[in-house]
Design a protein around this motif. Sequence first.
Motif, PDB file in Angstrom:
ATOM      1  N   UNK A 155       0.799  -1.213   0.000  1.00 51.39           N
ATOM      2  CA  UNK A 155       0.000   0.000   0.000  1.00 51.39           C
ATOM      3  C   UNK A 155       0.835   1.268   0.000  1.00 51.39           C
ATOM      4  N   UNK A 156       0.144   2.398  -0.202  1.00 50.50           N
ATOM      5  CA  UNK A 156       0.810   3.690  -0.352  1.00 50.50           C
ATOM      6  C   UNK A 156       1.534   4.132   0.912  1.00 50.50           C
ATOM      7  N   UNK A 157       1.015   3.761   2.071  1.00 54.11           N
ATOM      8  CA  UNK A 157       1.663   4.158   3.326  1.00 54.11           C
ATOM      9  C   UNK A 157       3.076   3.600   3.401  1.00 54.11           C
ATOM     10  N   UNK A 158       3.245   2.347   3.023  1.00 53.29           N
ATOM     11  CA  UNK A 158       4.559   1.715   3.060  1.00 53.29           C
ATOM     12  C   UNK A 158       5.528   2.372   2.081  1.00 53.29           C
ATOM     13  N   UNK A 159       5.006   2.936   0.985  1.00 55.82           N
ATOM     14  CA  UNK A 159       5.864   3.609   0.016  1.00 55.82           C
ATOM     15  C   UNK A 159       6.629   4.746   0.683  1.00 55.82           C
ATOM     16  N   UNK A 160       5.917   5.580   1.426  1.00 55.17           N
ATOM     17  CA  UNK A 160       6.570   6.747   2.020  1.00 55.17           C
ATOM     18  C   UNK A 160       7.407   6.397   3.247  1.00 55.17           C
ATOM     19  N   UNK A 161       7.080   5.324   3.928  1.00 56.64           N
ATOM     20  CA  UNK A 161       7.964   4.850   5.008  1.00 56.64           C
ATOM     21  C   UNK A 161       9.311   4.434   4.416  1.00 56.64           C
ATOM     22  N   UNK A 162       9.284   3.699   3.317  1.00 60.67           N
ATOM     23  CA  UNK A 162      10.524   3.269   2.662  1.00 60.67           C
ATOM     24  C   UNK A 162      11.339   4.461   2.186  1.00 60.67           C
ATOM     25  N   UNK A 163      10.667   5.462   1.593  1.00 62.51           N
ATOM     26  CA  UNK A 163      11.365   6.656   1.123  1.00 62.51           C
ATOM     27  C   UNK A 163      12.030   7.384   2.294  1.00 62.51           C
TER      28      UNK A 163
END
Length: 402
Positions: free
Chosen positions: A158-166
Motif C-alpha cells: 500500500x501507499x503508506x509503506x511507500x513513504x515509510x521506505x522513502x
Amino acid sequence: MNHSDRKILSVTCYGHFLSHCNMLVFPAILLPLSSRLGLGMAETLELGFWMYLLFGITALPWGLLSDRFGARPLLALFYVGAGVSALASGFFIDDPQILRWTLAGIGLFSGIYHPAGLGWIACCVSRTSTGMAYNGMFGNFGLATGPLLAGLINWLWGAQAVYVAVGLLNLAGIVFLVQVRTESQKKQTSHNSTNSSASWLGFGVLLVAMMLGGIVYRGTTVTLPSLFELKGQGIYTTLSSLLPGTLSGNVVATVITSGLYLVGMLGQFAGGRVGERFDLRRGYLAFHLVTIPLAFVIGRVTDVPLVLLATAHSFFLLGMQPIENTLVARLTPPGLHSSAYGMKFVLTFGIGALAVKLVHLVESSRGLAAVYPVLGLVSILLVLTIGVLIRATPQLSPSRHG
C-alpha cells in the motif's frame, strides 16, 4: 579521477538519486492514491503542487547558504529533513490536507540537493563534465527506481509503506556523508580558481532556456506513468496472459517508466562525452532539437510505439543535463557556483512546477495525450532561446576540466 573526487561523488550521486526518487514516487502512485482518497486524478495531482514548487523556489536560498557554510552541512539537512517529511507522509497518507504539507516538506528539503551537490562538483571535482555525467546517471537511477519501488511497494503493502521506505532511504544518506572529511569540500582545485568563460549575459539567456526545459521536464515526469497506464493496455493484456498471478496496470506502467529512465542513464553518459568533445552550446542545442518531433507524436500512439518514442524523448531530454550543468559552471565565477545552480533550479523546478498546473488545465479540457504537443511547443521556444545563447556567447570549447 582522484580519491577526493570519488569520495565527493559518493555523497553527491546518492543525494541526486534520492532527490529524484523523492519526487517521482508521487506520480507513480497517482492513480492508486486517487482511488484510496476518493479524489479525481487532477485533484490528487494538485496535492503535490507545493512539493514541486518548494523543490524549485528554495534552490536559490539553499545555494546561498551552501556558498556561505559549505555543501556538507546542507546535505545533512537534506537527508534528515526529507526523511522525516517522508515518514510523516506515510503516517498521514489518508488525510489529504495534512498530506499536502508533508509532501511540501519533502520538496522543501529535497530542494537542497541540486545547488549544494552540483556546486560541490563544480568546485572540487577535477573533471567537471565527467563528474556531472556520473552524477546525472545516478539522478536517472533515482528517476527509474522511484516509480519502480513505489509501484511494487504499493502493490504489496500500500501507499503508506511507500513513504515509510522513502523516509528510511533518505535517513540512510547520513552514512555516506560522514565518510567525507569536512576539508574535502573546501579544496579548490587549481583549474577552477578562475573562469575566463564567465558571462552573466550568457548565463541570463541560459536561465531562460533552463526555465523552459524545466517545464518540459516536469510535465513529462508527472504524466508518463499515467500515460503508460492509460494507453498501454495492449502491453498490460499481453503480459497478463503470459505471467501467472495477478498483475496490475499500475505495476506495468511503473516498470515501463523505470526502464525508460534506466535507458536515460545512457543519455547522461552520452551527454557527458559530448560535453568533453564538442562545443557545449551546440551539443545543448542538438539534444533539445531531437525532442521536438518526438513530443508531437507521443500522444498519438499506444503500447510499444508509445514506449519506444517516450524512451527516445527521455534519452535526449535527460541526456542534455551534464552539458547544461557544465554550461552553468563555465558561465559563472567559481565562488558563486552553488548560488548559480540555485538560480537555475528556482527556474527549472520552481517555475517548472507550473507544468503541474499546465497538465491539470490541458488534461481537464483535452485529455492527457494532448499534454505532449503542448510540451513540444515549449521545446520549440527552448531551441530558439539556445540559438540566442549561441549568438550571445563565444565558442565554449570542450574541456576535460569543465
